[in-house]
Design a protein around this motif. Sequence first.
Motif, PDB file in Angstrom:
ATOM      1  N   ARG A  98      -9.349  -4.722 -17.513  1.00  0.00           N
ATOM      2  CA  ARG A  98      -8.704  -3.553 -17.432  1.00  0.00           C
ATOM      3  C   ARG A  98      -7.988  -3.657 -15.837  1.00  0.00           C
ATOM      4  O   ARG A  98      -8.400  -4.557 -15.019  1.00  0.00           O
ATOM      5  CB  ARG A  98      -9.643  -2.556 -17.111  1.00  0.00           C
ATOM      6  N   PHE A  99      -6.886  -3.165 -15.937  1.00  0.00           N
ATOM      7  CA  PHE A  99      -5.991  -3.053 -14.626  1.00  0.00           C
ATOM      8  C   PHE A  99      -5.723  -1.936 -13.878  1.00  0.00           C
ATOM      9  O   PHE A  99      -5.819  -1.027 -14.533  1.00  0.00           O
ATOM     10  CB  PHE A  99      -4.506  -3.733 -14.850  1.00  0.00           C
ATOM     11  N   PHE A 100      -5.856  -1.850 -12.724  1.00  0.00           N
ATOM     12  CA  PHE A 100      -5.977  -0.517 -11.778  1.00  0.00           C
ATOM     13  C   PHE A 100      -5.035  -0.823 -10.778  1.00  0.00           C
ATOM     14  O   PHE A 100      -5.166  -1.702 -10.068  1.00  0.00           O
ATOM     15  CB  PHE A 100      -7.138  -0.166 -11.273  1.00  0.00           C
ATOM     16  N   ALA A 101      -4.080  -0.238 -10.594  1.00  0.00           N
ATOM     17  CA  ALA A 101      -3.243   0.012  -9.374  1.00  0.00           C
ATOM     18  C   ALA A 101      -3.579   1.011  -8.704  1.00  0.00           C
ATOM     19  O   ALA A 101      -3.631   2.226  -8.822  1.00  0.00           O
ATOM     20  CB  ALA A 101      -1.549   0.274  -9.647  1.00  0.00           C
ATOM     21  N   VAL A 102      -3.978   0.719  -7.230  1.00  0.00           N
ATOM     22  CA  VAL A 102      -4.361   1.652  -6.271  1.00  0.00           C
ATOM     23  C   VAL A 102      -3.507   1.875  -5.027  1.00  0.00           C
ATOM     24  O   VAL A 102      -2.915   0.818  -4.698  1.00  0.00           O
ATOM     25  CB  VAL A 102      -5.756   0.967  -5.747  1.00  0.00           C
ATOM     26  N   ILE A 103      -3.189   3.053  -4.985  1.00  0.00           N
ATOM     27  CA  ILE A 103      -2.110   3.350  -4.089  1.00  0.00           C
ATOM     28  C   ILE A 103      -2.889   4.184  -3.034  1.00  0.00           C
ATOM     29  O   ILE A 103      -2.983   5.177  -3.077  1.00  0.00           O
ATOM     30  CB  ILE A 103      -0.962   4.155  -4.719  1.00  0.00           C
ATOM     31  N   PRO A 104      -3.263   3.368  -1.927  1.00  0.00           N
ATOM     32  CA  PRO A 104      -3.839   4.068  -0.491  1.00  0.00           C
ATOM     33  C   PRO A 104      -2.744   5.065   0.044  1.00  0.00           C
ATOM     34  O   PRO A 104      -1.710   4.784   0.351  1.00  0.00           O
ATOM     35  CB  PRO A 104      -3.915   2.746   0.530  1.00  0.00           C
ATOM     36  N   GLY A 105      -3.387   6.240   0.162  1.00  0.00           N
ATOM     37  CA  GLY A 105      -2.542   7.315   1.070  1.00  0.00           C
ATOM     38  C   GLY A 105      -1.778   7.935   0.345  1.00  0.00           C
ATOM     39  O   GLY A 105      -1.297   9.057   0.674  1.00  0.00           O
TER      40      GLY A 105
END
Length: 112
Positions: free
Chosen positions: A31-38
């Motif tokens: 599985r792929f997750f894109a994490v966008i900090p802030g």
Amino acid sequence: MAFWSEKSPPARMMVDELIQQTGDIRNNDVRFFAVIPGRQNLTGQLPAGLKGIETVSDTDYSLAQRFKVAVLPTVLILDNSLRVVMRVEGFSRLGFEGLRQRLIQLAQVSGQ
């Protein structure tokens, strides 16, 4: 798990390349997750490259702190226990190719 910012050209390139090059191995085991900090609001229009990718808003930077992310992009491969198996910081062809090969290996193992 890809920590990235749409304001960072290297981060956008890394995530776009990752999505294009690994589309054939995304399944229930990988599985792929894109994490966008802030980022405060994910209800708006997501960048085209993130369509179909699970996106996580890390508004309090807790994920970035947990995984000691200091550079965008940072891509982490995690095992089922959420331990880091591989880490690539910044965007380089060599780092990306190693990441891509490791993802393919993990997908083959999980598919057996």
